[in-house]
Design a protein around this motif. Structure first.
Motif, short mmCIF file in Angstrom:
data_model
loop_
_atom_site.label_atom_id
_atom_site.label_comp_id
_atom_site.label_asym_id
_atom_site.label_seq_id
_atom_site.Cartn_x
_atom_site.Cartn_y
_atom_site.Cartn_z
N ASP A 33 44.45 96.82 48.11
CA ASP A 33 44.04 97.32 49.65
C ASP A 33 45.11 98.27 49.92
N HIS A 53 46.88 97.44 53.44
CA HIS A 53 47.40 95.92 53.53
C HIS A 53 46.54 95.30 54.81
N GLY A 54 45.31 95.42 54.72
CA GLY A 54 44.72 94.72 55.77
C GLY A 54 44.47 95.22 57.19
N THR A 112 39.52 88.52 63.27
CA THR A 112 39.00 88.05 61.96
C THR A 112 38.49 88.95 60.95
N ARG A 122 39.59 93.75 48.14
CA ARG A 122 40.38 93.15 47.02
C ARG A 122 39.48 92.49 46.00
N ARG A 136 34.72 94.17 55.62
CA ARG A 136 36.09 94.87 55.79
C ARG A 136 36.26 95.98 56.53
N GLY A 139 39.34 91.92 59.89
CA GLY A 139 40.05 92.46 58.83
C GLY A 139 40.28 91.80 57.51
N THR A 140 39.69 90.50 57.58
CA THR A 140 40.13 89.86 56.50
C THR A 140 38.96 89.76 55.32
N GLN A 141 39.26 89.56 54.23
CA GLN A 141 38.11 89.64 52.89
C GLN A 141 37.40 88.33 53.13
#
Length: 481
Positions: free
Chosen positions: A311, A314-315, A476, A287, A342, A478-480
């Protein structure tokens, strides 16, 4: 003008790309103006004011005159004394090819016929065997076979050296001449003699030439996990990849209450291609923040590209599969996804091609494929000659092939790695707990790999397993950033 990141000379199916037009270079379609690298004009304002600099210029000019005089003298001697008559045009073409080709493995001069061959092969369909090849110290080495082509079906592997064509040595031929010998009418037979460095053995293979149709995106649904394989970065790649992903989303939704739990993005043996497509693919998953930057000789031409708040998953968890045949544009995507945490990179170290080539037409006399920039991952790291190291190393077989794996650093005249914020990759400390459960080697009795049987692909099976573990125990990752 076309800007590509991709490797490597492709044979008949390959592109004379890295050293002469991939995508050739293996490797994707027609000229486009992806990114203009303007060459700075030389004007009177660029003269150096200092007397010392003027003296240096005078010395350089005098040396240039001496060397050009030497070139003319050598031409005269060869022209008059060579064992048989030879045209000056051939001598000059030889000089041009040596002048550019000895700069680095990916720069080359293309005469009009070579340029036409490259344009034809970049159309996306070409006759041949389906090989991506690279000149390497006088040898023709395989970078990767193209999926579902005569070369791939015959079992030719990255790193193999082609020593003979139709039982005749190609040791004294240029790469272009060798490639031409491998081309031919579809349906005709060709005999290749292959040396496999990791075994030291040679084998003779008989193949039938085909019109090579490159399917750049392959997809499948394994349970609730999406699988997308990208074979090269041509003009339509991101569009086709997004389409394939949307179809998988719809397919899994046919079962009430089911949705995708993650994505395996397979970039193994993908030699690269268009820079803009590597950026577009990365933007589909990242993102915010930088995707890649390029830096060349002239600072005014340096550029960087950022995410666009998109994205498509969506994560969802993403696992990227790589190997030594993953080069250039593949490494841009892998590096961006890795630096942003990511995705988890799984498999083997990538090829290590961290340079950008620009095709510069020179009137009706052909073109120069010239290395004009290095690219850098979001962390500021150049992977030139180094590659992307997987977060989780998983071998395809139990054999330790590391001593025989072919990388950019093994090429002659390799471009140096400079300008990095760091040369070593920072170890990940945020891998999910499930990463510890991934096997690095196949079991003793793991079946031989069959491309038509996904269950025999050990790296793929471990990637699917990791996605399931990540879904069962969200982390965590998968978070940006």
């Amino acid at each position: 003008m076309i800007v590509k990141t991709g490797p490597i000379l492709g044979v008949t199916g390959a592109v004379m790309g890295l050293a002469y037009g991939l995508f050739g270079a293996g490797v994707g379609p027609a000229y486009s103006h992806d990114m203009a690298h303007s060459l700075p004009a030389l004007t009177a304002d660029s003269a150096q004011p200092a007397q010392h600099d003027k003296n240096d210029d005078q010395d350089n000019n005098a040396e240039t005159v001496r060397m050009l005089t030497l070139l003319g003298t050598v031409m005269d001697v060869v022209h008059s004394e060579y064992v048989e008559p030879i045209k000056d045009k051939k001598l000059i073409n030889n000089a041009l090819q040596g002048m550019v080709g000895n700069l680095d493995p990916h720069s080359s001069y293309m005469d009009p016929q070579q340029l036409k061959d490259m344009q034809d092969e970049m159309s996306g369909q070409f006759g041949g065997l389906g090989l991506q090849v690279q000149a390497d110290s006088g040898h023709v080495r395989v970078v990767s076979p193209i999926d579902d082509t005569p070369a791939a079906r015959a079992g030719i592997q990255p790193g193999d050296v082609i020593t003979m064509v139709d039982n005749k040595s190609i040791a004294d031929l240029t790469l272009d001449q060798s490639v031409r010998k491998m081309r031919g009418k579809p349906g005709t037979k060709i005999v290749l003699t292959i040396l496999r460095p990791k075994t030291g053995k040679t084998q003779t293979l008989t193949l039938a030439r085909e019109i090579i149709h490159t399917q750049i995106v392959r997809s499948a649904l394994y349970g609730r996990t999406a699988y997308i394989r990208l074979t090269e970065f041509d003009d339509a790649l991101e569009h086709d990849m997004r389409k394939a992903y949307e179809k998988l989303v719809k397919d899994v939704a046919k079962t009430p209450g089911k949705t995708l739990n993650g994505l395996v993005l397979d970039l193994r043996s993908n030699p690269g291609g268009k820079l803009d497509q590597a950026i577009a693919v990365s933007r589909d998953f990242i993102r915010d923040g930088e995707i890649v930057s390029i830096r060349g000789r002239h600072p005014e031409n340096n550029q960087h590209w950022d995410g666009k708040n998109t994205d498509i998953t969506h994560g969802l968890p993403i696992v990227v599969l790589t190997n030594a045949g993953s080069a250039s544009a593949s490494e841009i995507v892998s590096g961006a996804l890795k630096d942003h945490h990511r995705a988890i990179i799984m498999g083997e170290r990538t090829f290590g091609k961290g340079s950008v080539q620009t095709i510069l037409p020179i009137g009706d006399q052909g073109a120069i494929r010239l290395t004009t920039a290095r690219y850098y991952t979001p962390s500021g790291r150049s992977i030139q000659g180094l590659g992307i190291t997987p977060d989780i190393a998983v071998q395809a077989t139990r054999d330790d092939d590391s001593a025989f794996t072919y990388h950019e650093s093994d090429l002659a005249h390799v471009l140096t790695n400079i300008g990095s914020s760091e040369t070593k990759e920072t170890l990940r400390h945020d891998l999910p707990e499930g990463a510890k459960k991934i096997d690095r080697l196949p079991p003793q009795k793991w079946p031989a790999f069959d491309p038509k049987k996904p269950e025999t692909d050990f790296q793929l099976q471990q990637a699917l397993r990791l996605v399931t573990l990540m879904t069962a125990a969200p982390q965590t990752q998968g978070t940006q950033k």
